[in-house]
Design a protein around this motif. Structure first.
Motif, PDB file in Angstrom:
ATOM      1  N   VAL A 147       0.848  -1.202   0.000  1.00 58.52           N
ATOM      2  CA  VAL A 147       0.000   0.000   0.000  1.00 58.52           C
ATOM      3  C   VAL A 147       0.883   1.252   0.000  1.00 58.52           C
ATOM      4  O   VAL A 147       0.656   2.191  -0.767  1.00 58.52           O
ATOM      5  CB  VAL A 147      -0.972   0.001   1.207  1.00 58.52           C
TER       6      VAL A 147
ATOM      7  N   GLU B  89     -11.390   3.082  -1.190  1.00 58.26           N
ATOM      8  CA  GLU B  89      -9.940   2.889  -1.191  1.00 58.26           C
ATOM      9  C   GLU B  89      -9.374   2.963   0.224  1.00 58.26           C
ATOM     10  O   GLU B  89      -8.428   2.250   0.557  1.00 58.26           O
ATOM     11  CB  GLU B  89      -9.285   3.912  -2.123  1.00 58.26           C
ATOM     12  N   MET B  92      -9.862  -0.337   1.759  1.00 55.35           N
ATOM     13  CA  MET B  92      -8.935  -1.317   1.180  1.00 55.35           C
ATOM     14  C   MET B  92      -7.545  -1.200   1.789  1.00 55.35           C
ATOM     15  O   MET B  92      -6.917  -2.192   2.128  1.00 55.35           O
ATOM     16  CB  MET B  92      -8.838  -1.120  -0.334  1.00 55.35           C
ATOM     17  N   ARG B  93      -7.073   0.037   1.905  1.00 53.35           N
ATOM     18  CA  ARG B  93      -5.744   0.237   2.515  1.00 53.35           C
ATOM     19  C   ARG B  93      -5.750  -0.241   3.956  1.00 53.35           C
ATOM     20  O   ARG B  93      -4.839  -0.927   4.400  1.00 53.35           O
ATOM     21  CB  ARG B  93      -5.361   1.726   2.472  1.00 53.35           C
ATOM     22  N   TYR B  97      -5.849  -4.944   1.738  1.00 45.16           N
ATOM     23  CA  TYR B  97      -6.374  -5.680   0.577  1.00 45.16           C
ATOM     24  C   TYR B  97      -5.313  -5.752  -0.522  1.00 45.16           C
ATOM     25  O   TYR B  97      -4.848  -4.715  -1.003  1.00 45.16           O
ATOM     26  CB  TYR B  97      -7.627  -4.958   0.069  1.00 45.16           C
ATOM     27  N   TYR B 100      -5.770  -3.942  -3.931  1.00 47.92           N
ATOM     28  CA  TYR B 100      -5.936  -2.489  -3.900  1.00 47.92           C
ATOM     29  C   TYR B 100      -5.344  -1.742  -5.105  1.00 47.92           C
ATOM     30  O   TYR B 100      -6.054  -0.936  -5.722  1.00 47.92           O
ATOM     31  CB  TYR B 100      -5.388  -1.941  -2.566  1.00 47.92           C
ATOM     32  N   HIS B 103      -7.486  -2.291  -8.171  1.00 47.81           N
ATOM     33  CA  HIS B 103      -8.816  -1.696  -8.007  1.00 47.81           C
ATOM     34  C   HIS B 103      -8.733  -0.172  -8.163  1.00 47.81           C
ATOM     35  O   HIS B 103      -9.559   0.451  -8.822  1.00 47.81           O
ATOM     36  CB  HIS B 103      -9.373  -2.065  -6.627  1.00 47.81           C
ATOM     37  N   LYS B 104      -7.684   0.378  -7.583  1.00 46.75           N
ATOM     38  CA  LYS B 104      -7.491   1.827  -7.668  1.00 46.75           C
ATOM     39  C   LYS B 104      -7.313   2.265  -9.128  1.00 46.75           C
ATOM     40  O   LYS B 104      -7.825   3.304  -9.538  1.00 46.75           O
ATOM     41  CB  LYS B 104      -6.261   2.218  -6.838  1.00 46.75           C
ATOM     42  N   PHE B 151     -13.529  -7.494  -3.532  1.00 44.74           N
ATOM     43  CA  PHE B 151     -13.131  -6.836  -2.286  1.00 44.74           C
ATOM     44  C   PHE B 151     -14.081  -7.228  -1.149  1.00 44.74           C
ATOM     45  O   PHE B 151     -13.670  -7.418  -0.003  1.00 44.74           O
ATOM     46  CB  PHE B 151     -13.115  -5.308  -2.440  1.00 44.74           C
TER      47      PHE B 151
END
Lengths: 161, 182
Positions: A147, B89, B92-93, B97, B100, B103-104, B151
């Protein structure tokens, strides 16, 4: 941090949930941008645009916080939410005034926003941060490396975030 | 055969499953059905709000209510799409996930399409077309049934969901107003 910064972020403001901290940093950055715009007389339109972005991002941020509070059955949820709503009402009133009357964004207002944020993070958000840990969600306190990397390299079509 | 827009020719849409897709006609709205439901009530409510704005926009354009009205609804749709994507989002972060980044990228794709339309409207070099609305609808159908569902599966297994197995109901007033401007 430059000499003209209104608010210097430090890890003392951490609530031990990285996602929330990162959003707070965005708010701080927008406040600093607004400060510079006023200090350097960038004009009404510029400062208004930054204020609107700040308001919009604040709304997103509150939505996340409130959602996490609801999901984790945070006992302080109602009070916390009320604090959010009160601030949003004040910002809304300000936006309305800027639209209808010949007023400008002042340093006083900036200091009000800054002080609100400092106090809100240090009291209310940190209390929720402690609850998040107690709810057994400590594993989500920090982002994963993946991330982190994504956040570093992605382009941001909404300019911030 | 219907001429495809640049939007519907993109690799992302081509990789997706086109089953069950209906092209919009002037009377054909984007209605919420249970099979669009995902793991959290909040995301469902956001999707419903987006569909509602989409339908308003569609009606405004097909009934030729004028550029100003359509533009206003379009801006509300853009704003709530952005807000919704930011929220998703974040979740997700937060829940680590792994899907992510991909998906982003899908979110960014749609926002780019939307921003391109905004630019055209600003420069008065284009308008919101039925083709654009069709592509937009197809994107959402694929996205909710595919990526959002993926998700959803991850979220349901997350500790966050386990700690919240009795998710508090969202107050109806909040459900009705989350996307509105204040």
């Amino acid at each position: 941090m430059s000499a003209t910064d209104l608010f210097k972020w430090s890890d003392d403001f951490s609530v031990n949930i990285q996602e929330v901290d990162e959003q707070h940093k965005v708010l701080v950055s927008l406040l600093n941008q607004l400060h510079v715009a006023i200090l350097e007389h960038h004009g009404k339109a510029t400062s208004r645009e930054i204020l609107d972005r700040l308001a919009e991002y604040t709304r997103t941020h509150f939505m996340l916080e409130e959602s996490l509070m609801r999901l984790t059955h945070y006992p302080g949820f109602e009070i916390h939410k009320q604090q959010h709503e009160e601030l949003m009402t004040q910002v809304q009133t300000l936006q309305h005034k800027l639209d209808k009357e010949n007023t400008t964004i002042t340093f006083e207002l900036l200091h009000f926003l800054k002080n609100w944020l400092v106090q809100h993070i240090n009291d209310s958000d940190k209390r929720f941060g402690a609850h998040f840990q107690k709810a057994g969600l400590g594993q989500y306190a920090a982002w994963t490396k993946e991330v982190e990397q994504t956040m570093k390299k992605k382009k941001w079509w909404w300019k911030f975030w | 055969m219907r001429q495809r827009t640049a939007f519907s020719r993109t690799p992302f849409l081509c990789r997706n499953n086109f089953r069950g897709i209906l092209l919009l006609t002037t009377s054909n709205l984007f209605l919420w059905t249970e099979d669009l439901s995902v793991a959290t009530q909040q995301v469902d409510e956001q999707h419903k709000g987006l569909l509602d704005l989409f339908n308003q926009l569609h009606a405004s354009i097909s009934e030729k209510r004028g550029n100003d009205t359509s533009r206003e609804i379009f801006e509300a749709l853009v704003e709530s799409t952005r807000l919704h994507f930011l929220f998703e989002e974040s979740m997700m972060r937060l829940t680590h996930y792994v899907g992510y980044p991909a998906h982003k990228t899908q979110h960014e794709f749609l926002m780019e399409q939307i921003c391109a339309v905004q630019t055209k409207l600003d420069n008065e070099t284009g308008e919101i077309t039925i083709d654009f609305l069709n592509s937009h609808k197809i994107w959402w159908e694929n996205h909710i049934r595919g990526s959002d569902r993926d998700f959803s599966v991850h979220y349901e297994q997350s500790e966050l969901n386990k700690s919240a197995d009795h998710e508090n109901a969202i107050a109806s007033e909040e459900r009705a107003t989350w996307w509105k401007f204040w």
